[in-house]
Write a protein that holds these residues in place. Structure first.
Motif, PDB file in Angstrom:
ATOM      1  N   UNK A 171       0.837  -1.212   0.000  1.00 27.94           N
ATOM      2  CA  UNK A 171       0.000   0.000   0.000  1.00 27.94           C
ATOM      3  C   UNK A 171       0.865   1.252   0.000  1.00 27.94           C
ATOM      4  N   UNK A 172       1.944   1.249   0.793  1.00 32.45           N
ATOM      5  CA  UNK A 172       2.851   2.408   0.815  1.00 32.45           C
ATOM      6  C   UNK A 172       3.447   2.661  -0.568  1.00 32.45           C
ATOM      7  N   UNK A 173       3.900   1.587  -1.220  1.00 30.05           N
ATOM      8  CA  UNK A 173       4.463   1.723  -2.574  1.00 30.05           C
ATOM      9  C   UNK A 173       3.411   2.248  -3.551  1.00 30.05           C
ATOM     10  N   UNK A 174       2.169   1.765  -3.437  1.00 30.98           N
ATOM     11  CA  UNK A 174       1.093   2.230  -4.324  1.00 30.98           C
ATOM     12  C   UNK A 174       0.804   3.716  -4.106  1.00 30.98           C
ATOM     13  N   UNK A 175       0.817   4.155  -2.852  1.00 28.68           N
ATOM     14  CA  UNK A 175       0.576   5.581  -2.567  1.00 28.68           C
ATOM     15  C   UNK A 175       1.627   6.463  -3.199  1.00 28.68           C
ATOM     16  N   UNK A 194      -7.149   0.796  -3.134  1.00 31.01           N
ATOM     17  CA  UNK A 194      -8.372   0.590  -2.373  1.00 31.01           C
ATOM     18  C   UNK A 194      -8.509  -0.881  -1.949  1.00 31.01           C
ATOM     19  N   UNK A 195      -8.189  -1.787  -2.887  1.00 28.43           N
ATOM     20  CA  UNK A 195      -8.260  -3.222  -2.569  1.00 28.43           C
ATOM     21  C   UNK A 195      -7.277  -3.595  -1.465  1.00 28.43           C
ATOM     22  N   UNK A 196      -6.047  -3.012  -1.537  1.00 29.56           N
ATOM     23  CA  UNK A 196      -5.030  -3.286  -0.518  1.00 29.56           C
ATOM     24  C   UNK A 196      -5.467  -2.804   0.849  1.00 29.56           C
ATOM     25  N   UNK A 197      -6.061  -1.605   0.909  1.00 33.32           N
ATOM     26  CA  UNK A 197      -6.510  -1.058   2.192  1.00 33.32           C
ATOM     27  C   UNK A 197      -7.639  -1.902   2.773  1.00 33.32           C
ATOM     28  N   UNK A 235      -8.010  -5.096   2.211  1.00 38.28           N
ATOM     29  CA  UNK A 235      -7.384  -6.340   2.642  1.00 38.28           C
ATOM     30  C   UNK A 235      -6.753  -6.178   4.018  1.00 38.28           C
ATOM     31  N   UNK A 236      -6.137  -5.028   4.251  1.00 42.74           N
ATOM     32  CA  UNK A 236      -5.528  -4.756   5.564  1.00 42.74           C
ATOM     33  C   UNK A 236      -6.593  -4.742   6.654  1.00 42.74           C
ATOM     34  N   UNK A 237      -7.741  -4.116   6.359  1.00 41.92           N
ATOM     35  CA  UNK A 237      -8.836  -4.094   7.336  1.00 41.92           C
ATOM     36  C   UNK A 237      -9.329  -5.509   7.648  1.00 41.92           C
ATOM     37  N   UNK A 238      -9.476  -6.322   6.607  1.00 40.91           N
ATOM     38  CA  UNK A 238      -9.921  -7.713   6.811  1.00 40.91           C
ATOM     39  C   UNK A 238      -8.909  -8.514   7.636  1.00 40.91           C
ATOM     40  N   UNK A 239      -7.617  -8.295   7.332  1.00 42.92           N
ATOM     41  CA  UNK A 239      -6.574  -9.004   8.082  1.00 42.92           C
ATOM     42  C   UNK A 239      -6.561  -8.575   9.547  1.00 42.92           C
ATOM     43  N   UNK A 240      -6.843  -7.296   9.785  1.00 45.32           N
ATOM     44  CA  UNK A 240      -6.920  -6.796  11.163  1.00 45.32           C
ATOM     45  C   UNK A 240      -8.018  -7.503  11.951  1.00 45.32           C
ATOM     46  N   UNK A 241      -9.197  -7.609  11.297  1.00 48.30           N
ATOM     47  CA  UNK A 241     -10.302  -8.327  11.954  1.00 48.30           C
ATOM     48  C   UNK A 241      -9.936  -9.790  12.211  1.00 48.30           C
ATOM     49  N   UNK A 242      -9.322 -10.405  11.198  1.00 45.42           N
ATOM     50  CA  UNK A 242      -8.929 -11.812  11.318  1.00 45.42           C
ATOM     51  C   UNK A 242      -7.906 -11.995  12.441  1.00 45.42           C
ATOM     52  N   UNK A 243      -6.983 -11.045  12.519  1.00 40.74           N
ATOM     53  CA  UNK A 243      -5.940 -11.123  13.534  1.00 40.74           C
ATOM     54  C   UNK A 243      -6.536 -11.021  14.942  1.00 40.74           C
ATOM     55  N   UNK A 244      -7.534 -10.161  15.100  1.00 46.94           N
ATOM     56  CA  UNK A 244      -8.172 -10.027  16.416  1.00 46.94           C
ATOM     57  C   UNK A 244      -8.785 -11.351  16.861  1.00 46.94           C
ATOM     58  N   UNK A 245      -9.487 -12.004  15.930  1.00 49.23           N
ATOM     59  CA  UNK A 245     -10.097 -13.301  16.268  1.00 49.23           C
ATOM     60  C   UNK A 245      -9.021 -14.358  16.585  1.00 49.23           C
ATOM     61  N   UNK A 246      -7.978 -14.394  15.764  1.00 49.75           N
ATOM     62  CA  UNK A 246      -6.910 -15.379  15.969  1.00 49.75           C
ATOM     63  C   UNK A 246      -6.174 -15.145  17.279  1.00 49.75           C
TER      64      UNK A 246
END
Length: 1022
Positions: free
Chosen positions: A90-94, A186-189, A191-202
């Motif tokens: 995402x940083x590289x894309x920005x 937008x897709x990368x951001x 994905x990061x949000x989804x991974x954050x949610x997944x990480x909380x559950x894990x």
């Protein structure tokens, strides 16, 4: 001018050089900006070579000996590695997007400058080619030394080069690399949000696994007694959790039952358009029946329950006309009224449907809450099961070490030593999680439907408002059209009165103050002009009203266009939501029909049916109907066809309305109507100009020939019929004013002359009387006549002056255009009031008139009225003024005088009565008195006042102490008192000379007393 064109060449060349320089600078900046290009390429390379996370390395780093803990830790580390990878990407894309934006801005500036340069070169080339053509034709001198051909060739080459360059940059810009990068970002951001949610559950799972591992280690350190106590405690907690779980499951069953009832209520709510469509689509009912019969009855599994494309087109055309377009109606407001009814029905349906969906959503939220609670209980149960499993394993381990005998361990502990219960709990927890996800998706789906239907409801509400306003405007436009086409003769009486009031007000407003004043005074003389002027103003106001109606119709049509444009914008948004609703209904019905096909067809066809449907609905999972008869399925199939057709027809009708033959055609019709109305307004202008005139400016713009055509009518041309008529009316009023001014001067003059003439006649009469008196001997009598004449003349002059003043005043008021009828009427009323309320006053005037006419007495006469005597000082028609000898003034209303004694009319008698003693010789006395009477005429004081002989009337009475003798002498009127006084004086003198005694009264008093008292009393008393 060739010189001017030639002079343009240097300026064109300078501009070309400046533009070329600016263009070249920008182009070099874009093409040779190595830093920007290097950064873009570097970031693109970094993005391309970004390493994927090394999952094998994560496996090697895991240290826990418990498998479940290792699995949980591995999931957490994997998610962290994937998140780190996505963050770098995402940083590289920005950065890449930032650099791309800079380059695109430069390209934008370059394109703008290139187009400007291109346009200038094109104009420059046109100028050069034109001059070259003139040079070739030899039509211009001074162009021989100009290298126009070479210049034109260079310009063409440069122009073509610029055009190609612009095309290349446009093509590069059209690649739209920036939008694809932004999409990736937008897709990368996300994905990061989804991974954050997944990480909380894990992390939660991992922490639980660590806690359980720690709990196992703690259990290993417990003594035998502590271990049994721990078991009982944990088992007790587990049983409570199981009981709690059962209660929550019962609650969940009740919620699911309530939700099913709400679904039944929703399914029972029929779409109003679908109901109408089902009444129209009788052919479709037969088709649905035939399809069910062929599949179920005839076992013809080759056909499907879907409608063919040709049949669908026919159905759409029918429904679009019957439900949405109302093409059979002719009246526009009737069409929109039906559309209003349609949209109102739809609005109410969605309003009711949203209420039900709101209840369903609330119930689903309760179900999700119950599932969450149940999931929490299940997790708690799973944790307790794991603890029981760990304790059971510890018992087994100690039994193997002979620390605990087999008899000491209850059977239930041995049952928990198996992992089956844990696996079952994990499966149940996983099932609840999936159920939560399923209901969350159902909630999201329902929320999406609610949002969509809320938008539809909002659009319908707005469109209902727009349609209502359109109907109101159409009716208003019809009203003004009807008024416009109604002739003046057919107007309502109140409208005619209002127009006449406006005419009067307009005439008043457009007149100056002196015109208004003169028009008020000479209304009768200018009535014809006013009537014509009113007719002109009426025509003008009718024309203005027509123009006003036309303008109102134009404004209404413009408002209608605005409403339609607003409606078009609304429909463009509305169309997308209707399309989504149509798609939703279609997919639901498609899934339902596929389930019915699966129900009818053998299992060998099921896979093909599911695959066909999953092309449209990827997550399609069939649930064949249960508890439905063939006739019910046939009816539901027909309803699903009707729903699909209705929503498709609705969508098609919106597309038709947004097409050029729909609302845009209506806008075109309204614009044509506006053009026709504006043309009608222009047609009214000549008629208005005939009435109001063309104005002085228009006159000045006319040619001499046109002015000759209007010879003698310049005023009419400039000011129109109204101005001309006002001018004629003003001339008439000025003439009338001059006549009135002369009348106002002559009437008072004539009145003055008449009054003076009457005075002159009166003076003549008096002079005539005086002249005749001078001829007569009896001057005193003639003086009386002269006084009477003066009195009558003064009264006549006053009356004549009053009559003249009243008559002249009436004529003056008439000249001032003041209505004298109320004055005369008021005078009559006042006269009547006077006749009844002032009878005595009238009586006074009449009595006074007859006193003067009959010459009863005149000014200066000595009269006696009501026992009061005196000299008459003044006589009026109302009263008589008398002054007595004491100087007192007495006023007698003439009406109260019943008897009057005039002592001064023609002549008077000086009457004197004198007493002599009883012993006097009467003859001697008579002779003495006769001698005295003869000498009276010679008396210097009264001689002139006497014009008759002295008479002795004789003895008038025998008084108590005297004999009374009466005598008289004729005197001038009013002098009898003076003569009487003189006579008495002379009688006394004569009696003294002659020794005649004038006796005085004597009285003898007798007292009835004694004799001695009588001696004291005097013998006589006077």
């Amino acid at each position: 001018d060739i010189g001017t064109l030639k002079g343009l060449l240097p300026s064109f060349e300078v501009t070309r050089e400046n533009l070329a320089k600016e263009f070249s600078t920008l182009r070099n900046k874009v093409d040779k900006d190595s830093v920007l290009e290097k950064e873009i390429k570097q970031k693109e390379k970094e993005l391309e070579n970004l390493p994927s996370p090394n999952l094998e390395k994560i496996e090697k780093l895991l240290k826990s000996r418990i498998p479940s803990v290792r699995d949980a830790e591995k999931q957490v580390q994997t998610t962290l590695a994937l998140m780190e990878y996505q963050k770098k990407r995402v940083e590289l894309l920005k950065k890449l997007i930032e650099y791309r934006k800079k380059k695109e801005n430069l390209l934008e500036k370059l394109l703008f400058k290139g187009k400007e340069y291109y346009r200038h070169l094109k104009r420059y080339l046109v100028l050069v080619e034109y001059l070259y053509q003139l040079k070739e034709e030899g039509k211009a001198k001074g162009l021989e030394n100009l290298p126009l051909e070479t210049k034109g060739f260079h310009l063409e080459t440069e122009l073509e080069e610029i055009r190609k360059q612009i095309q290349e940059w446009k093509a590069e810009k059209s690649k739209n690399l920036l939008s694809s990068l932004e999409k990736s970002l937008k897709e990368g951001e996300e994905e990061i949000l989804n991974l954050n949610k997944k990480l909380e559950e894990q992390n939660k799972v991992y922490q639980e696994e660590l806690a359980w591992a720690k709990w196992i280690l703690d259990a290993e350190r417990l003594s035998k007694k502590e271990l049994f106590l721990k078991w009982k405690e944990t088992q007790s907690q587990w049983k409570k959790t199981v009981e709690k779980k059962k209660q929550e499951e019962e609650n969940l069953k009740k919620l699911l039952s309530d939700r099913s009832k709400i679904r039944e209520e929703e399914e029972s709510l029929d779409h109003p358009l679908v109901l109408k469509a089902l009444k129209v689509l009788e052919k479709l009912r037969k088709k649905s029946k035939d399809k069910v019969q062929k599949i179920h009855g005839e076992k013809n599994y080759a056909i499907t329950l879907e409608i063919l494309e040709e049949e669908e087109k026919e159905i759409l055309l029918l429904l679009k006309e019957k439900l949405f377009l109302f093409s059979q109606e002719k009246s526009l407001d009737k069409i929109w009224e039906q559309k209003l009814d349609l949209h109102t029905t739809l609005f109410r349906f969605y309003e009711e449907n949203l209420k039900i969906k709101g209840k369903e959503k609330a119930k689903i939220e309760e179900i999700i809450g119950s599932l969450n609670q149940l999931s929490q209980i299940s997790l708690e149960e799973l944790r307790l099961l794991k603890k029981l499993y760990g304790l059971a394993q510890e018992f087994q381990l100690r039994m193997g070490q002979n620390k605990i005998s087999s008899k000491e361990i209850p059977e239930e502990i041995k049952a928990f030593a198996q992992r089956d219960s844990i696996q079952k709990g994990e499966e149940q927890a996983e099932g609840l999680k999936k159920e939560q996800e399923k209901w969350q998706k159902e909630k999201d789906r329902l929320s999406s439907q609610i949002q969509l239907q809320q938008r539809l409801k909002k659009y319908l509400d707005i469109r209902i408002f727009i349609i209502t306003k359109k109907i109101s405007l159409i009716r208003e436009e019809k009203k003004w059209e009807a008024k416009l086409e109604t002739p003046f003769e057919k107007w309502k009486d109140i409208e005619k009165k209002r127009l006449l009031q406006e005419v009067s007000q307009r005439m008043y407003d457009q007149s100056v103050w002196y015109e208004i004043l003169l028009a008020h005074f000479y209304a009768s003389k200018i009535k014809e002009y006013n009537d014509i002027l009113e007719e002109y103003y009426r025509e003008l106001l009718v024309l203005e009203q027509k123009e006003l109606y036309l303008k109102k119709r134009i404004r209404i049509n413009q408002k209608l266009i605005g409403q339609i444009q607003e409606e078009i914008q609304l429909l463009r948004k509305f169309q997308k939501d209707v399309e989504r609703e149509n798609q939703r209904v279609f997919l639901e019905n498609l899934a339902q029909r596929a389930e019915w096909e699966i129900f009818f067809k053998p299992s060998s066809f099921h896979e093909a049916i599911i695959k066909r449907v999953q092309e449209r609905i990827p997550l399609f999972s069939p649930h064949p109907p249960s508890g439905l008869s063939i006739s019910q399925i046939r009816e539901k199939l027909f309803q699903s066809y009707g729903e699909d057709a209705t929503y498709s027809a609705w969508q098609a009708s919106l597309e038709w309305e947004l097409s050029k033959i729909g609302l845009e055609n209506e806008i075109g019709r309204l614009q044509e109507s506006i053009a026709r109305l504006e043309a009608r307004i222009k047609q009214l202008q000549p008629e208005k100009e005939n009435l109001l005139g063309h104005g002085r400016t228009s006159w000045l713009k006319l040619s001499e020939e046109e002015k000759r055509d209007h010879a003698g009518q310049s005023y009419l041309f400039i000011y129109g019929d109204i101005g001309q008529m006002k001018r004629l009316r003003m001339q008439k009023m000025i003439r009338a004013l001059l006549e009135s001014l002369m009348s106002l001067f002559l009437i008072p003059l004539l009145a003055l002359v008449l009054i003076r003439l009457a005075n002159r006649i009166g003076n003549k009469i008096i002079s005539h009387v005086q002249d005749e008196n001078a001829k007569k001997l009896d001057k005193k009598a003639e003086k009386e006549r002269e006084k009477r004449a003066e009195t009558l003349v003064s009264v006549f002059n006053a009356a004549w002056a009053g009559v003249v003043i009243v008559v002249s005043s009436i004529y003056l008021l008439k000249q001032l255009n003041i209505d004298i009828t109320p004055i005369i009427a008021s005078a009559g009323v006042v006269g009547l009031a006077i006749a009844f309320g002032a009878q005595s006053l009238i009586k006074d005037y009449f009595a006074g008139f007859f006193i003067l006419l009959e010459n009863q007495y005149s000014v200066g006469d000595i009269v006696e009225i009501g026992g009061i005597g005196g000299k008459v000082e003044k006589i009026t028609l109302r009263l008589t003024k008398i002054r007595d000898l004491d100087g007192n003034v007495h006023y007698f209303p003439n009406g109260s005088i019943t008897t009057v004694s005039n002592k001064s009319q023609l002549y008077s008698w000086a009457l004197v009565e004198v007493g002599v003693a009883y012993d006097s010789d009467l003859d001697y006395v008579f002779n003495a008195l006769s001698e005295m009477g003869k000498n009276m005429k010679d008396d210097p004081d009264v001689g002139e006042d006497i014009f008759g002989e002295f008479e002795i009337l004789g003895v008038s009475a025998f008084a108590d102490s005297s004999i009374n003798i009466r005598m008289r002498i004729k005197t001038v009127p009013g002098k009898q008192f003076k003569v009487s006084r003189k006579m008495r004086k002379r009688i006394k003198e004569v009696f003294d000379q002659k020794g005649i005694t004038i006796p005085f009264p004597q009285r003898v008093v007798h007292y009835a007393k004694e004799e001695e008292e009588k001696k004291d009393i005097p013998p006589s008393a006077s």
